[in-house]
Design an enzyme around this catalytic site. Structure first.
Site, PDB file in Angstrom:
ATOM      1  N   SER A 142      12.905 -13.435  11.985  1.00 18.99           N
ATOM      2  CA  SER A 142      11.489 -13.703  12.091  1.00 18.99           C
ATOM      3  C   SER A 142      10.987 -14.702  11.486  1.00 18.99           C
ATOM      4  O   SER A 142      11.334 -15.086  10.367  1.00 18.99           O
ATOM      5  CB  SER A 142      10.509 -12.372  12.129  1.00 18.99           C
ATOM      6  OG  SER A 142       9.178 -12.729  11.972  1.00 18.99           O
ATOM      7  N   TYR A 156       8.204  -6.147   5.467  1.00 22.28           N
ATOM      8  CA  TYR A 156       8.881  -6.748   6.758  1.00 22.28           C
ATOM      9  C   TYR A 156       9.335  -8.070   6.794  1.00 22.28           C
ATOM     10  O   TYR A 156      10.647  -8.191   7.030  1.00 22.28           O
ATOM     11  CB  TYR A 156       7.678  -6.687   8.096  1.00 22.28           C
ATOM     12  CG  TYR A 156       8.137  -7.206   9.436  1.00 22.28           C
ATOM     13  CD1 TYR A 156       9.028  -6.321  10.157  1.00 22.28           C
ATOM     14  CD2 TYR A 156       8.036  -8.388   9.704  1.00 22.28           C
ATOM     15  CE1 TYR A 156       9.549  -7.025  11.336  1.00 22.28           C
ATOM     16  CE2 TYR A 156       8.318  -9.156  10.950  1.00 22.28           C
ATOM     17  CZ  TYR A 156       9.195  -8.238  11.809  1.00 22.28           C
ATOM     18  OH  TYR A 156       9.595  -8.906  12.967  1.00 22.28           O
TER      19      TYR A 156
HETATM   20  P1  NAP Z   1       8.935  -3.493  20.415  1.00 22.34           P
HETATM   21  O1  NAP Z   1       8.607  -4.099  21.622  1.00 22.34           O
HETATM   22  O2  NAP Z   1       8.285  -2.813  19.382  1.00 22.34           O
HETATM   23  O3  NAP Z   1      10.633  -2.618  20.817  1.00 22.34           O
HETATM   24  C1  NAP Z   1      11.193  -2.232  19.762  1.00 22.34           C
HETATM   25  C2  NAP Z   1      12.547  -1.666  20.318  1.00 22.34           C
HETATM   26  O4  NAP Z   1      13.318  -1.095  19.355  1.00 22.34           O
HETATM   27  C3  NAP Z   1      12.480  -0.339  21.380  1.00 22.34           C
HETATM   28  O5  NAP Z   1      13.486  -0.453  22.283  1.00 22.34           O
HETATM   29  C4  NAP Z   1      12.670   0.765  20.418  1.00 22.34           C
HETATM   30  O6  NAP Z   1      13.134   1.914  21.158  1.00 22.34           O
HETATM   31  C5  NAP Z   1      13.787   0.324  19.447  1.00 22.34           C
HETATM   32  N1  NAP Z   1      13.647   0.757  18.195  1.00 22.34           N
HETATM   33  C6  NAP Z   1      12.960   0.902  17.352  1.00 22.34           C
HETATM   34  N2  NAP Z   1      13.153   1.879  16.176  1.00 22.34           N
HETATM   35  C7  NAP Z   1      14.307   2.057  16.599  1.00 22.34           C
HETATM   36  C8  NAP Z   1      15.579   2.825  15.816  1.00 22.34           C
HETATM   37  N3  NAP Z   1      15.091   3.255  14.502  1.00 22.34           N
HETATM   38  N4  NAP Z   1      16.570   2.821  16.271  1.00 22.34           N
HETATM   39  C9  NAP Z   1      16.999   2.413  17.346  1.00 22.34           C
HETATM   40  N5  NAP Z   1      16.007   1.555  18.283  1.00 22.34           N
HETATM   41  C10 NAP Z   1      14.797   1.468  17.660  1.00 22.34           C
HETATM   42  O7  NAP Z   1       9.834  -4.818  19.480  1.00 22.34           O
HETATM   43  P2  NAP Z   1       9.927  -6.288  19.841  1.00 22.34           P
HETATM   44  O8  NAP Z   1       8.785  -6.914  19.535  1.00 22.34           O
HETATM   45  O9  NAP Z   1      10.734  -6.327  20.944  1.00 22.34           O
HETATM   46  O10 NAP Z   1      10.994  -6.645  18.551  1.00 22.34           O
HETATM   47  C11 NAP Z   1      12.474  -6.762  18.757  1.00 22.34           C
HETATM   48  C12 NAP Z   1      12.759  -7.397  17.389  1.00 22.34           C
HETATM   49  O11 NAP Z   1      12.338  -8.748  17.370  1.00 22.34           O
HETATM   50  C13 NAP Z   1      12.753  -6.801  16.071  1.00 22.34           C
HETATM   51  O12 NAP Z   1      13.682  -6.702  15.390  1.00 22.34           O
HETATM   52  C14 NAP Z   1      11.414  -7.665  15.500  1.00 22.34           C
HETATM   53  O13 NAP Z   1      11.280  -7.353  14.188  1.00 22.34           O
HETATM   54  C15 NAP Z   1      11.770  -8.791  16.028  1.00 22.34           C
HETATM   55  N6  NAP Z   1      10.599  -9.794  16.217  1.00 22.34           N
HETATM   56  C16 NAP Z   1       9.544  -9.510  17.081  1.00 22.34           C
HETATM   57  C17 NAP Z   1       8.642 -10.445  17.015  1.00 22.34           C
HETATM   58  C18 NAP Z   1       7.281 -10.327  17.973  1.00 22.34           C
HETATM   59  O14 NAP Z   1       6.482 -11.110  17.687  1.00 22.34           O
HETATM   60  N7  NAP Z   1       7.439  -9.450  18.929  1.00 22.34           N
HETATM   61  C19 NAP Z   1       8.632 -11.488  16.121  1.00 22.34           C
HETATM   62  C20 NAP Z   1       9.551 -11.618  15.391  1.00 22.34           C
HETATM   63  C21 NAP Z   1      10.674 -10.587  15.329  1.00 22.34           C
HETATM   64  P3  NAP Z   1      11.888   2.970  21.763  1.00 22.34           P
HETATM   65  O15 NAP Z   1      11.757   2.316  22.966  1.00 22.34           O
HETATM   66  O16 NAP Z   1      12.809   4.071  21.995  1.00 22.34           O
HETATM   67  O17 NAP Z   1      10.775   3.306  20.771  1.00 22.34           O
END
Ligand code: NAP
Length: 247
Positions: A142, A156
């Protein structure tokens, strides 16, 4: 059918977009979720409807036995060719002096230890040193690793700093064994993660302040991830691709 790709947290957000695009590019998907079975099954159905192959497995990246079971399920689909360490969590906005050991342990166990353990499973299968045929790993970092997340989530941000160093180190460790390891560092991406951290309006509030003038989409992050997994990226390892609209 193509080689098997494990995507942790493939049920929603960036992970979901990676699964859909990777399936279009011929990967067989083994995607994990932790709570949202309906969303995971919907991704599988969407892939199958387009003629692809996918399996959803409930597997908590914070639980070592769950990770082992996820990769055993992947083995049943065919030889592993890739891993996307996507599952990650944020927490409520807090200052460092208010963070508990419980909060910090959950954050580091899920975001850092989970990524290490999934990569270990993948290396055991893909490394030529272990009789494998090589492959690619993409970790989710990130821009918070660089910005630090003050007054919101320094924990985080630090977990993603660890992911950056992990990417560099593992890439060098397995470079001569047929495995490329890279990271993608998204900026503000419109997914559910912000609501899960108690800030459902975060994208609307901060999106316009990015140099490009808006938040990004999950699809805009999935594209470089799937490229890094592909043979087109055959000479790219140990790098961190920033996808942040200039932020
Ligand atoms: P999200 O929409 O909250 O989705 C999270 C996903 O991870 C869901 O499929 C969830 O499963 C799964 N998950 C959560 N905890 C878990 C666990 N303990 N074991 C297995 N699966 C788990 O997140 P996102 O925004 O797509 O983010 C994905 C990645 O990108 C993360 O690593 C995040 O830190 C990174 N990121 C995101 C952003 C942003 O702005 N969105 C920015 C920088 C980095 P369920 O559906 O079953 O809950």
């Amino acid at each position: 059918m193509g080689k098997v790709l494990v995507v942790t947290g493939g049920s929603r957000g960036i992970g979901r977009a990676v699964c859909l695009l990777a399936a279009e590019r011929g990967w067989t998907l083994c995607l994990s979720y932790v709570a949202n079975r309906e969303a995971a099954d919907a991704v599988v159905r969407e892939i199958e409807a387009k003629g692809g192959r996918a399996l959803a497995v409930r597997s908590d990246v914070a639980v070592e036995a769950d990770i082992a079971a996820l990769f055993e399920a992947a083995d049943r689909l065919g030889p592993l060719g890739g891993l996307v360490n996507n599952a990650g969590v944020v927490d409520r906005a807090a200052r460092v002096e208010d963070m508990t050991a419980e909060r910090l342990t959950r954050m580091m166990t899920t975001n850092v230890v989970g990524s290490f353990l999934c990569a270990a499973q993948a290396v055991r299968r893909m490394s030529t040193k272990h009789g494998g045929q090589g492959g690619a790993i993409v970790n989710l970092s990130s821009v918070a690793a660089r910005l630090g997340g003050p007054n919101q989530y320094v924990d985080y941000a630090a977990s993603k700093g660890a992911i950056d160093t992990f990417t560099t180190g593992l890439a060098l460790e397995v470079a001569a064994e047929g495995i490329r390891v890279n990271a993608v560092a998204p900026g503000l991406i419109d997914t559910d993660i912000h609501a899960s951290g108690g800030q459902p309006d975060r994208m609307a509030r901060l999106g316009p302040s990015t140099p490009i003038g808006r938040a990004g989409t999950a699809e805009e992050v999935a594209a470089p991830i799937v490229w890094l997994l592909s043979d087109e990226a055959s000479y790219t390892t140990g790098t961190i691709v920033t996808v942040s609209g200039g932020r």
